[in-house]
Design a protein around this motif. Structure first.
Motif, short mmCIF file in Angstrom:
data_model
loop_
_atom_site.label_atom_id
_atom_site.label_comp_id
_atom_site.label_asym_id
_atom_site.label_seq_id
_atom_site.Cartn_x
_atom_site.Cartn_y
_atom_site.Cartn_z
N VAL A 271 0.70 -1.26 -0.03
CA VAL A 271 0.02 -0.04 -0.01
C VAL A 271 1.11 1.25 0.03
O VAL A 271 2.07 1.06 0.79
N SER A 272 0.40 2.29 -0.90
CA SER A 272 1.00 3.65 -0.68
C SER A 272 -0.17 4.47 -0.23
O SER A 272 -1.35 4.20 -1.12
N THR A 273 0.02 5.55 0.43
CA THR A 273 -0.95 6.68 0.80
C THR A 273 -0.36 7.85 0.60
O THR A 273 1.00 8.10 1.13
N LEU A 274 -1.18 8.89 0.13
CA LEU A 274 -0.44 10.24 0.03
C LEU A 274 -1.51 11.26 0.39
O LEU A 274 -2.69 11.10 0.64
N ALA A 288 3.84 1.02 2.39
CA ALA A 288 3.82 -0.13 3.08
C ALA A 288 4.35 -1.34 1.96
O ALA A 288 3.53 -1.89 1.30
N GLY A 289 5.45 -1.46 1.56
CA GLY A 289 6.05 -2.49 0.71
C GLY A 289 5.52 -2.19 -0.78
O GLY A 289 5.87 -3.11 -1.70
N HIS A 290 5.28 -1.03 -1.08
CA HIS A 290 4.74 -0.65 -2.32
C HIS A 290 5.68 0.00 -3.15
O HIS A 290 6.48 0.64 -2.68
N PRO A 291 5.63 -0.19 -4.59
CA PRO A 291 6.83 0.69 -5.39
C PRO A 291 6.75 2.12 -5.09
O PRO A 291 5.81 2.86 -4.44
N VAL A 307 10.16 17.81 -16.11
CA VAL A 307 11.10 16.46 -15.49
C VAL A 307 10.34 15.59 -14.85
O VAL A 307 9.41 15.87 -14.05
N ILE A 308 10.59 14.37 -14.98
CA ILE A 308 10.21 13.21 -14.33
C ILE A 308 11.00 12.30 -13.42
O ILE A 308 12.17 11.95 -14.05
N ASP A 309 10.89 12.19 -12.29
CA ASP A 309 12.01 11.44 -11.45
C ASP A 309 11.21 10.50 -10.71
O ASP A 309 9.99 10.43 -10.39
N LEU A 310 12.11 9.29 -10.50
CA LEU A 310 11.29 8.09 -9.67
C LEU A 310 11.53 8.58 -8.17
O LEU A 310 12.55 8.88 -7.75
N VAL A 311 10.39 8.69 -7.39
CA VAL A 311 10.72 9.02 -6.09
C VAL A 311 10.25 7.86 -4.98
O VAL A 311 9.42 7.12 -5.26
N GLU A 312 11.24 7.56 -4.28
CA GLU A 312 11.19 6.35 -3.08
C GLU A 312 11.09 6.67 -1.81
O GLU A 312 12.33 6.76 -1.32
N PRO A 313 10.41 7.41 -1.30
CA PRO A 313 10.17 7.73 0.20
C PRO A 313 10.36 6.48 1.10
O PRO A 313 10.35 5.32 0.66
N GLU A 332 7.59 13.52 4.29
CA GLU A 332 7.12 14.55 3.66
C GLU A 332 7.85 15.02 2.53
O GLU A 332 9.25 15.10 2.70
N LEU A 333 7.38 15.41 1.45
CA LEU A 333 8.08 15.72 0.21
C LEU A 333 7.66 17.15 -0.30
O LEU A 333 6.33 17.61 -0.13
N ARG A 334 8.49 17.93 -0.84
CA ARG A 334 8.38 19.22 -1.27
C ARG A 334 8.06 19.05 -2.94
O ARG A 334 8.44 18.24 -3.59
N LEU A 335 6.91 19.61 -3.19
CA LEU A 335 6.50 19.35 -4.55
C LEU A 335 6.77 20.83 -5.60
O LEU A 335 6.69 21.95 -4.77
N PRO A 336 6.74 20.96 -6.65
CA PRO A 336 6.75 21.99 -7.44
C PRO A 336 5.29 22.78 -7.65
O PRO A 336 4.57 22.22 -7.24
N GLY A 337 5.49 24.06 -7.94
CA GLY A 337 4.12 24.78 -7.96
C GLY A 337 3.14 24.32 -9.07
O GLY A 337 2.05 24.19 -8.78
#
Length: 413
Positions: A271-274, A288-291, A307-313, A332-337
């Motif tokens: 699971v991933s939650t945002l 929780a074990g998610h990509p 720009v595209i990046d793979l983010v892995e918190p 917590e991740l910072r995001l572009p406008g």
């Protein structure tokens, strides 16, 4: 004359290698040799292309039916090892797809009607049967049984389609949003071998404080149990979020529900939650074990490519692997406008890229593919990525697993 193959009690009937594949095989269950001879003559005079096998007990009939072959059974209701409808029940249990016609005496027509009610296709009264009637009864009984089976299969398919639709509504709901500054694109693709939805699920809801919450998950395995568990987790997630449960407590509650509802201890869920904050500049992520997820930044200098990046918190164990012992940390991740986040299940990058090799696209390969479509708007971007993955996986047989994708795009507020 049709061939009468006499089987002694306890003797196994065998297949005839010289049999005409177009002829019917009729199994006669009759302990009276005189009646067996009468049936043989009726069959010969009926001009039905058929071969008659004769056994003298229900036990021998069940063995013959288990071995396969007969297209129809002619069953006497009075046999050494079965009387009345008991013998019919045993024959129907041994071969439920084979039509049965019962043979009754002159004073037992009521027993014939009872046998039809109990599952026989028809009945014949000994001494009152003409060859034409005998032939028609055999043919019609076989045709009626085939029609019954076709109708049952059609009904089962309709029920399966209805169940699929119910599961799809539960697994793949419509986003629940009040805001207009977040665009949501969702997609689902079943794996090539799946007649039923798997355990992939997602949801998007906005809470009263303006936070946009998103979940994507994947229950291990495929089938109705996994799909039902995915529905349960998705509904539980929405309920918990709307009642104010967030962060690690949310995953702990979901794990409690999973362990209570799963059909076996081997089942788990990634699971991933945002939680996308109202200013759209910050997002809180739990995994929780998610990509990982793809972050699209589209607010660079005018004319620049996104720009595209793979983010892995930070990632903790999947739900259900170590019940009650896992520790998940929210990051917590910072995001572009102006940007977008794309969440996906592992079916999107685990397809084989060749027919013989074990190579898979992987998350890095998926990121590289996504970058080639970075200029496309949300819906077209998602569709192009999925289509590209399917093309890459085609030599390996296509996408073997289900794929779920959620794409969230926001503009500067």
């Amino acid at each position: 004359m049709a061939e009468l193959t006499v089987r002694l009690p306890g003797e196994e009937p065998g297949a005839d290698p010289d049999a005409d594949p177009g002829e019917l095989v009729v199994l006669l269950v009759e302990d009276d040799p005189g009646d067996a001879l009468l049936v043989e003559e009726l069959l010969a005079d009926s001009r039905v292309l058929a071969r008659l096998q004769w056994v003298q007990s229900v036990a021998d009939a069940c063995r013959a039916l288990t071995a396969g072959g007969p297209h129809c059974v002619l069953l006497d209701l009075h046999l050494p090892d079965a009387q009345g409808l008991g013998g019919l029940a045993r024959v129907l249990q041994a071969a439920p797809r084979t039509p049965v016609v019962v043979l009754t005496g002159l004073a037992e027509e009521g027993a014939g009607l009872a046998a039809v009610t109990a599952g026989a296709q028809d009945y014949l009264v000994k001494g009152r049967v003409e060859p034409d009637l005998f032939g028609r009864t055999l043919r019609y009984s076989i045709q009626r049984k085939q029609a019954e089976q076709a109708a049952a299969a059609l009904q089962a398919e309709r029920l399966r389609a209805q169940e699929n639709a119910r599961l799809e509504r539960g697994l793949l709901p419509s986003p629940l949003l009040d805001t207009s500054d977040v665009e949501v694109v969702t997609r689902y693709r079943p794996g090539r071998a799946q007649a039923l939805l798997g355990g992939d699920f997602y949801d998007v809801v906005e809470s009263g404080d303006g936070v946009v919450h998103t979940v994507i998950g994947d229950v291990s395995g495929h089938g109705p149990d996994e799909a039902a568990l995915g529905v349960c987790l998705r509904i539980a997630w929405r309920t918990l979020v709307l009642t104010g449960v967030t962060g690690p407590d949310l995953l702990r509650q979901l794990e409690r529900i999973l362990t209570a509802e799963r059909s076996g201890p081997e089942l788990f869920a990634t699971v991933s939650t945002l939680a996308l904050e109202p200013d759209r500049r910050r997002v809180r992520v739990l995994r929780a074990g998610h990509p990982g997820l793809l972050l699209r930044s589209m607010s660079g200098p005018r004319g620049s490519e996104p720009v595209i990046d793979l983010v892995e918190p930070e990632c903790g164990p999947a739900l259900g692997l170590i019940p009650g012992q896992a520790d998940w940390q929210e990051e917590e991740l910072r995001l572009p406008g102006q940007g977008a986040l794309m969440l996906f299940t592992d079916g999107l990058f685990e397809g084989r890229t060749s027919a013989t090799g074990s190579a898979r696209l992987g998350e890095d390969g998926l990121t590289a593919l996504a970058r080639t479509h970075a200029h496309l708007p949300g819906p077209r971007f998602v569709d192009a990525v999925i289509s590209g993955v399917e093309t890459i996986a085609a030599p390996g047989g296509g996408l073997a697993d289900d794929v779920a994708v959620v794409h969230l795009e926001w503009n500067e507020t």
